[in-house]
Design an enzyme around this catalytic site. Structure first.
Site, PDB file in Angstrom:
ATOM      1  N   SER A 123      62.590  58.103  95.968  1.00 18.66           N
ATOM      2  CA  SER A 123      62.561  59.511  96.099  1.00 18.66           C
ATOM      3  C   SER A 123      63.444  59.693  97.451  1.00 18.66           C
ATOM      4  CB  SER A 123      61.288  59.740  96.399  1.00 18.66           C
ATOM      5  OG  SER A 123      60.631  59.841  95.031  1.00 18.66           O
ATOM      6  N   GLU A 183      70.497  43.539  93.780  1.00 15.52           N
ATOM      7  CA  GLU A 183      70.318  42.252  94.312  1.00 15.52           C
ATOM      8  C   GLU A 183      69.225  42.176  95.450  1.00 15.52           C
ATOM      9  OE1 GLU A 183      74.177  40.956  95.418  1.00 15.52           O
ATOM     10  OE2 GLU A 183      75.120  41.382  93.577  1.00 15.52           O
ATOM     11  N   GLU A 197      66.155  53.538  89.897  1.00 15.03           N
ATOM     12  CA  GLU A 197      67.365  54.223  89.923  1.00 15.03           C
ATOM     13  C   GLU A 197      67.497  54.886  91.047  1.00 15.03           C
ATOM     14  OE1 GLU A 197      68.894  55.423  86.299  1.00 15.03           O
ATOM     15  OE2 GLU A 197      67.524  53.724  85.079  1.00 15.03           O
ATOM     16  N   ILE A 221      39.842  63.043  87.356  1.00 17.39           N
ATOM     17  CA  ILE A 221      39.022  63.658  86.436  1.00 17.39           C
ATOM     18  C   ILE A 221      38.268  62.956  85.774  1.00 17.39           C
ATOM     19  CG2 ILE A 221      39.172  65.252  84.253  1.00 17.39           C
ATOM     20  CD1 ILE A 221      41.621  66.624  85.722  1.00 17.39           C
ATOM     21  N   HIS A 222      38.648  61.720  85.371  1.00 20.28           N
ATOM     22  CA  HIS A 222      37.887  60.634  84.794  1.00 20.28           C
ATOM     23  C   HIS A 222      36.652  59.960  85.469  1.00 20.28           C
ATOM     24  CE1 HIS A 222      40.981  60.743  81.817  1.00 20.28           C
ATOM     25  NE2 HIS A 222      40.508  60.192  81.051  1.00 20.28           N
ATOM     26  N   GLY A 223      36.555  60.402  86.880  1.00 24.35           N
ATOM     27  CA  GLY A 223      35.824  59.735  87.757  1.00 24.35           C
ATOM     28  C   GLY A 223      35.744  58.294  87.608  1.00 24.35           C
ATOM     29  N   GLY A 239      69.598  46.909  97.235  1.00 25.25           N
ATOM     30  CA  GLY A 239      68.595  47.745  96.632  1.00 25.25           C
ATOM     31  C   GLY A 239      69.336  49.140  96.839  1.00 25.25           C
TER      32      GLY A 239
HETATM   33  C1  LIG Z   1      60.416  47.951  87.348  1.00 21.35           C
HETATM   34  C2  LIG Z   1      61.734  48.189  87.778  1.00 21.35           C
HETATM   35  C3  LIG Z   1      62.933  48.190  87.028  1.00 21.35           C
HETATM   36  C4  LIG Z   1      64.268  48.205  87.539  1.00 21.35           C
HETATM   37  N1  LIG Z   1      65.309  48.168  86.777  1.00 21.35           N
HETATM   38  C5  LIG Z   1      66.357  48.136  87.284  1.00 21.35           C
HETATM   39  C6  LIG Z   1      67.764  47.814  86.440  1.00 21.35           C
HETATM   40  O1  LIG Z   1      67.380  47.626  84.879  1.00 21.35           O
HETATM   41  N2  LIG Z   1      69.014  47.517  87.099  1.00 21.35           N
HETATM   42  C7  LIG Z   1      69.172  47.708  88.090  1.00 21.35           C
HETATM   43  O2  LIG Z   1      70.014  47.177  88.820  1.00 21.35           O
HETATM   44  N3  LIG Z   1      67.906  47.871  89.232  1.00 21.35           N
HETATM   45  C8  LIG Z   1      66.708  48.086  88.760  1.00 21.35           C
HETATM   46  N4  LIG Z   1      65.536  48.283  89.425  1.00 21.35           N
HETATM   47  C9  LIG Z   1      65.933  48.255  90.895  1.00 21.35           C
HETATM   48  C10 LIG Z   1      65.576  49.462  91.553  1.00 21.35           C
HETATM   49  O3  LIG Z   1      66.561  50.544  91.360  1.00 21.35           O
HETATM   50  C11 LIG Z   1      65.517  49.373  93.182  1.00 21.35           C
HETATM   51  O4  LIG Z   1      64.342  48.894  93.210  1.00 21.35           O
HETATM   52  C12 LIG Z   1      65.551  50.592  93.987  1.00 21.35           C
HETATM   53  O5  LIG Z   1      67.002  51.228  93.809  1.00 21.35           O
HETATM   54  C13 LIG Z   1      65.339  50.246  95.565  1.00 21.35           C
HETATM   55  O6  LIG Z   1      65.633  49.310  95.980  1.00 21.35           O
HETATM   56  P1  LIG Z   1      64.883  48.108  96.814  1.00 21.35           P
HETATM   57  O7  LIG Z   1      63.650  47.732  95.837  1.00 21.35           O
HETATM   58  O8  LIG Z   1      65.594  47.065  97.270  1.00 21.35           O
HETATM   59  O9  LIG Z   1      64.093  48.880  97.906  1.00 21.35           O
HETATM   60  P2  LIG Z   1      64.998  49.131  99.415  1.00 21.35           P
HETATM   61  O10 LIG Z   1      66.288  49.486  99.075  1.00 21.35           O
HETATM   62  O11 LIG Z   1      64.728  48.109 100.049  1.00 21.35           O
HETATM   63  O12 LIG Z   1      63.969  50.273 100.046  1.00 21.35           O
HETATM   64  C14 LIG Z   1      62.780  50.273 100.725  1.00 21.35           C
HETATM   65  C15 LIG Z   1      62.232  51.510 101.433  1.00 21.35           C
HETATM   66  O13 LIG Z   1      63.392  51.972 102.090  1.00 21.35           O
HETATM   67  C16 LIG Z   1      63.718  53.126 101.815  1.00 21.35           C
HETATM   68  N5  LIG Z   1      65.154  53.275 102.443  1.00 21.35           N
HETATM   69  C17 LIG Z   1      65.997  52.346 101.845  1.00 21.35           C
HETATM   70  N6  LIG Z   1      67.104  53.114 102.702  1.00 21.35           N
HETATM   71  C18 LIG Z   1      67.106  54.224 103.066  1.00 21.35           C
HETATM   72  C19 LIG Z   1      67.878  55.313 103.817  1.00 21.35           C
HETATM   73  N7  LIG Z   1      69.148  55.032 103.909  1.00 21.35           N
HETATM   74  N8  LIG Z   1      67.088  56.288 104.267  1.00 21.35           N
HETATM   75  C20 LIG Z   1      65.831  56.512 103.964  1.00 21.35           C
HETATM   76  N9  LIG Z   1      64.891  55.598 103.287  1.00 21.35           N
HETATM   77  C21 LIG Z   1      65.448  54.449 103.049  1.00 21.35           C
HETATM   78  C22 LIG Z   1      63.586  53.358 100.508  1.00 21.35           C
HETATM   79  O14 LIG Z   1      63.300  54.644  99.914  1.00 21.35           O
HETATM   80  C23 LIG Z   1      62.123  52.544 100.241  1.00 21.35           C
HETATM   81  O15 LIG Z   1      61.123  53.367 100.471  1.00 21.35           O
HETATM   82  C24 LIG Z   1      64.331  48.333  89.083  1.00 21.35           C
HETATM   83  C25 LIG Z   1      63.145  48.247  89.863  1.00 21.35           C
HETATM   84  C26 LIG Z   1      61.903  48.276  89.511  1.00 21.35           C
HETATM   85  C27 LIG Z   1      60.741  48.288  90.271  1.00 21.35           C
END
Ligand SMILES: Cc1cc2nc3c(=O)[nH]c(=O)nc-3n(C[C@H](O)[C@H](O)[C@H](O)COP(=O)(O)OP(=O)(O)OC[C@H]3O[C@@H](n4cnc5c(N)ncnc54)[C@H](O)[C@@H]3O)c2cc1C
Length: 382
Positions: free
Chosen positions: A367, A127, A364, A338-340, A131
């Protein structure tokens, strides 16, 4: 240990590669430029059994395992990551949630057409305010007679506009925090349910990523998926498998970028010889190939554990996802290098890999979140 694929697995790889190179590759750039969702290839993916690889035949699936599923996602993503993520979200998120937690009636009604590829699936956990902290879900469902009435908004749902069936998480008991979140099956066309804004993305542009709006959306009581209050815990289990998908997506794109880099290095001449004759380029290719192979071992180990019926393979799937995603980003970066200058243009696949792979370190579980998951496992924390 046996590092040998079976003859059937090798044949599966060959047939998917042939299909991907013959029927996907010619359209990849056009689909990317126009953000065209490739609906036209869905019947062929279904015919090949690729929309239900991991499900038993009695539920319309191919009756194969995660090993074959990883081969499929890897080979599709080697040519187009968008197709890889479409199949991954459909299979390991939506359909698998119904397979793992659905009643027999729900499996017959929803899983069978999904696994047969007659319907497309989506899975909505994320949502705007929830996230990485998905336990902070705000979308809420309240019981009203024989129905659940769901209100809220999901974001970043893969396949959102094209999905016939969506599994969505919603709070059913706020007092129980993450143990008060339940999963629901919501069908396309249900009054009050519609896809919202389609994201205009950096990469994987042929896949659809959308908001999902639930506005007084009424679903029958029997559309509760699994036990009430267990939707979030169930989602974590689903993500164990889902992370193998994203790891395979990254692996496939990394392999595609490596193959493109090798091909270009042999063709491109500077200083009177192919650039592949320069040791600096050879070292890059050797590093890329070694990283890809190391990622492959982690991804196949996680798939092997999943196939072996391990109850949880959280640590291994997170490690595979973390490593393969980061490797994919590094390999795609070197592919452009590599493609420059040509790597910076749309005449070669390098720039698309560079854009597409970035999703793998985010979707999902980022990192950073994978590292938290792995550390928790190491430290014996819940
Ligand atoms: C192309 C795409 C497809 C997707 N498909 C789906 C889907 O089908 N269904 C679904 O439900 N979701 C989906 N997602 C959502 C995806 O899983 C989330 O974007 C992801 O989990 C990160 O949540 P966020 O974008 O709100 O980032 P945030 O949670 O706001 O994170 C922002 C930054 O803060 C860091 N951060 C957050 N909390 C911590 C912590 N505790 N410690 C250290 N660092 C932290 C994160 O690593 C990141 O660098 C999709 C996203 C994209 C971009």
């Amino acid at each position: 240990m046996d590092f040998q694929f079976t003859e059937e697995q090798q044949q599966l790889r060959r047939s998917i590669r042939e299909f991907a190179e013959g029927e996907i590759a010619p359209h990849v750039m056009e689909w990317d430029e126009t953000s065209h969702f490739p609906l036209e290839i869905m019947p062929k993916l279904a015919e090949m059994g690729l929309l239900g690889v991991i499900f038993p035949e009695q539920y319309g699936g191919a009756g194969l395992g995660y090993m074959e599923y990883v081969i499929a996602i890897e080979e599709l993503s080697r040519v187009d990551g968008s197709v890889g993520i479409i199949v991954a979200a459909h299979t390991s998120l939506c359909s698998n949630h119904i397979f793992k937690f659905g009643s027999e009636a729900q499996k017959q009604k929803y899983l069978v057409p999904l696994a047969q590829g007659k319907k497309i699936g989506a899975w909505s956990l994320t949502e705007p305010e929830a996230g990485s902290d998905a336990g902070g879900t705000r979308t809420a469902a309240a019981q009203d007679g024989d129905s659940w009435v769901i209100n809220g908004a999901k974001t970043f749902t893969t396949n959102g506009h094209y999905a016939d069936i969506c599994v969505a998480m919603a709070v059913t008991d706020k007092s129980k925090n993450s143990h008060g979140i339940s999963a629901f099956i919501v069908e396309k066309g249900t009054p009050g349910f519609r896809p919202g804004k389609k994201e205009n993305k950096l990469g994987l542009r042929a896949s659809d990523t959308s908001e999902m709006i639930l506005n007084d959306c009424r679903v029958p009581r029997e559309n509760l998926l699994g036990a009430e209050g267990e939707g979030f815990i169930g989602s974590l289990k689903i993500l164990d498998g889902g992370r193998i998908s994203i790891a395979a997506l990254g692996l496939g794109m990394a392999q595609g970028a490596l193959d493109a880099a090798v091909k270009y290095a042999k063709q491109r001449k500077q200083f009177g010889q192919p650039i592949s004759e320069f040791q600096a380029i050879q070292f890059k290719l050797a590093d890329m190939a070694t990283q890809v192979e190391a990622a492959r071992l982690l991804v196949y180990q996680a798939a092997w554990l999943a196939d072996g019926g391990a109850q949880r393979f959280t640590r291994e799937s997170s490690m595979a996802k973390l490593f393969a995603s980061e490797v994919a980003v590094q390999v795609a970066n070197e592919c452009v290098q590599i493609h420059g200058g040509y790597g910076f243009t749309k005449d070669y696949p390098a720039e698309k890999f560079y854009r597409d792979v970035k999703l793998c370190t985010i979707g999902e579980g980022t990192s950073e979140i994978q590292k938290l998951v792995i550390a928790r496992q190491l430290l014996g924390k819940k």
